[in-house]
Motif scaffolding. Sequence first.
Motif, PDB file in Angstrom:
ATOM      1  N   VAL A  49       0.889  -1.132  -0.245  1.00 33.22           N
ATOM      2  CA  VAL A  49       0.021   0.034  -0.027  1.00 33.22           C
ATOM      3  C   VAL A  49       0.919   1.295  -0.109  1.00 33.22           C
ATOM      4  CG1 VAL A  49      -2.053  -0.985   1.189  1.00 33.22           C
ATOM      5  CG2 VAL A  49      -0.245  -0.096   2.347  1.00 33.22           C
ATOM      6  N   MET A  50       0.473   2.259  -0.201  1.00 37.85           N
ATOM      7  CA  MET A  50       0.909   3.515  -0.326  1.00 37.85           C
ATOM      8  C   MET A  50       0.009   4.678   0.486  1.00 37.85           C
ATOM      9  SD  MET A  50       0.765   5.315  -4.361  1.00 37.85           S
ATOM     10  CE  MET A  50       1.451   3.619  -4.738  1.00 37.85           C
ATOM     11  N   PRO A  51       0.629   5.859   0.721  1.00 39.94           N
ATOM     12  CA  PRO A  51      -0.181   6.944   1.369  1.00 39.94           C
ATOM     13  C   PRO A  51      -1.024   7.408   0.303  1.00 39.94           C
ATOM     14  CG  PRO A  51       2.198   7.179   2.116  1.00 39.94           C
ATOM     15  CD  PRO A  51       1.981   6.013   1.199  1.00 39.94           C
ATOM     16  N   ILE A  52      -2.340   7.749   0.589  1.00 40.98           N
ATOM     17  CA  ILE A  52      -3.201   8.476  -0.356  1.00 40.98           C
ATOM     18  C   ILE A  52      -2.985   9.729  -0.947  1.00 40.98           C
ATOM     19  CG2 ILE A  52      -4.537   9.901   1.337  1.00 40.98           C
ATOM     20  CD1 ILE A  52      -6.181   7.525  -1.516  1.00 40.98           C
ATOM     21  N   GLU A  53      -1.911  10.484  -0.568  1.00 38.48           N
ATOM     22  CA  GLU A  53      -1.373  11.501  -1.150  1.00 38.48           C
ATOM     23  C   GLU A  53      -0.480  11.239  -2.369  1.00 38.48           C
ATOM     24  OE1 GLU A  53      -0.875  10.944   2.220  1.00 38.48           O
ATOM     25  OE2 GLU A  53      -2.476  12.510   3.005  1.00 38.48           O
ATOM     26  N   ALA A  55      -0.724   8.379  -4.018  1.00 38.15           N
ATOM     27  CA  ALA A  55      -1.481   7.826  -5.118  1.00 38.15           C
ATOM     28  C   ALA A  55      -2.272   8.925  -5.909  1.00 38.15           C
ATOM     29  CB  ALA A  55      -2.744   6.628  -4.276  1.00 38.15           C
ATOM     30  N   VAL A  56      -2.846   9.691  -5.216  1.00 43.41           N
ATOM     31  CA  VAL A  56      -3.688  10.951  -5.908  1.00 43.41           C
ATOM     32  C   VAL A  56      -2.446  11.565  -6.891  1.00 43.41           C
ATOM     33  CG1 VAL A  56      -4.694  13.026  -5.607  1.00 43.41           C
ATOM     34  CG2 VAL A  56      -5.302  11.141  -4.425  1.00 43.41           C
ATOM     35  N   ARG A  57      -1.202  11.881  -6.285  1.00 42.04           N
ATOM     36  CA  ARG A  57      -0.452  12.403  -7.083  1.00 42.04           C
ATOM     37  C   ARG A  57      -0.003  11.708  -8.353  1.00 42.04           C
ATOM     38  NH1 ARG A  57       3.399  13.094  -3.627  1.00 42.04           N
ATOM     39  NH2 ARG A  57       4.655  11.528  -4.310  1.00 42.04           N
ATOM     40  N   GLU A  59      -1.718   9.719  -9.728  1.00 44.16           N
ATOM     41  CA  GLU A  59      -2.970   9.619 -10.740  1.00 44.16           C
ATOM     42  C   GLU A  59      -3.146  10.795 -11.473  1.00 44.16           C
ATOM     43  OE1 GLU A  59      -6.266   8.499  -7.884  1.00 44.16           O
ATOM     44  OE2 GLU A  59      -5.218   6.706  -7.630  1.00 44.16           O
ATOM     45  N   LEU A  60      -3.117  11.935 -10.835  1.00 40.14           N
ATOM     46  CA  LEU A  60      -3.025  13.284 -11.507  1.00 40.14           C
ATOM     47  C   LEU A  60      -2.102  13.259 -12.617  1.00 40.14           C
ATOM     48  CD1 LEU A  60      -3.845  15.636  -8.418  1.00 40.14           C
ATOM     49  CD2 LEU A  60      -5.442  14.694 -10.274  1.00 40.14           C
ATOM     50  N   GLU A  61      -0.758  12.859 -12.289  1.00 40.18           N
ATOM     51  CA  GLU A  61       0.103  13.096 -13.216  1.00 40.18           C
ATOM     52  C   GLU A  61      -0.279  11.956 -14.465  1.00 40.18           C
ATOM     53  OE1 GLU A  61       3.849  11.914 -11.312  1.00 40.18           O
ATOM     54  OE2 GLU A  61       3.760  13.786 -10.069  1.00 40.18           O
ATOM     55  N   THR A  62      -0.535  10.936 -14.117  1.00 42.60           N
ATOM     56  CA  THR A  62      -1.105  10.164 -15.457  1.00 42.60           C
ATOM     57  C   THR A  62      -2.148  10.804 -16.025  1.00 42.60           C
ATOM     58  OG1 THR A  62      -0.341   8.223 -14.119  1.00 42.60           O
ATOM     59  CG2 THR A  62      -1.698   7.626 -15.965  1.00 42.60           C
TER      60      THR A  62
END
Length: 72
Positions: A49-53, A55-57, A59-62
């Motif tokens: 797992v990874m911190p949500i922050e 993951a969101v970063r 996802e936004l880059e992708t």
Amino acid sequence: QAPANFKIEFFVIRVGDWGGYMLAECDDPIIIHKLSTMLPAFEFQARPVMPIEDAVRAELETMAWRDGLKFD
């Protein structure tokens, strides 16, 4: 003795059942493999797992990369 890069955050047992859950922090998958090999009576499922922050970063880059694609 546990390796320096292996930290158990919490370890809980299921009520009225055999088994439980452990949240551990470790940066080396070999350490996790050694632990599961050392305790063959237990069933292990490692789920990274990874911190949500983070993951969101990612996802936004992708999404930004995907939105920049040009289709002819």
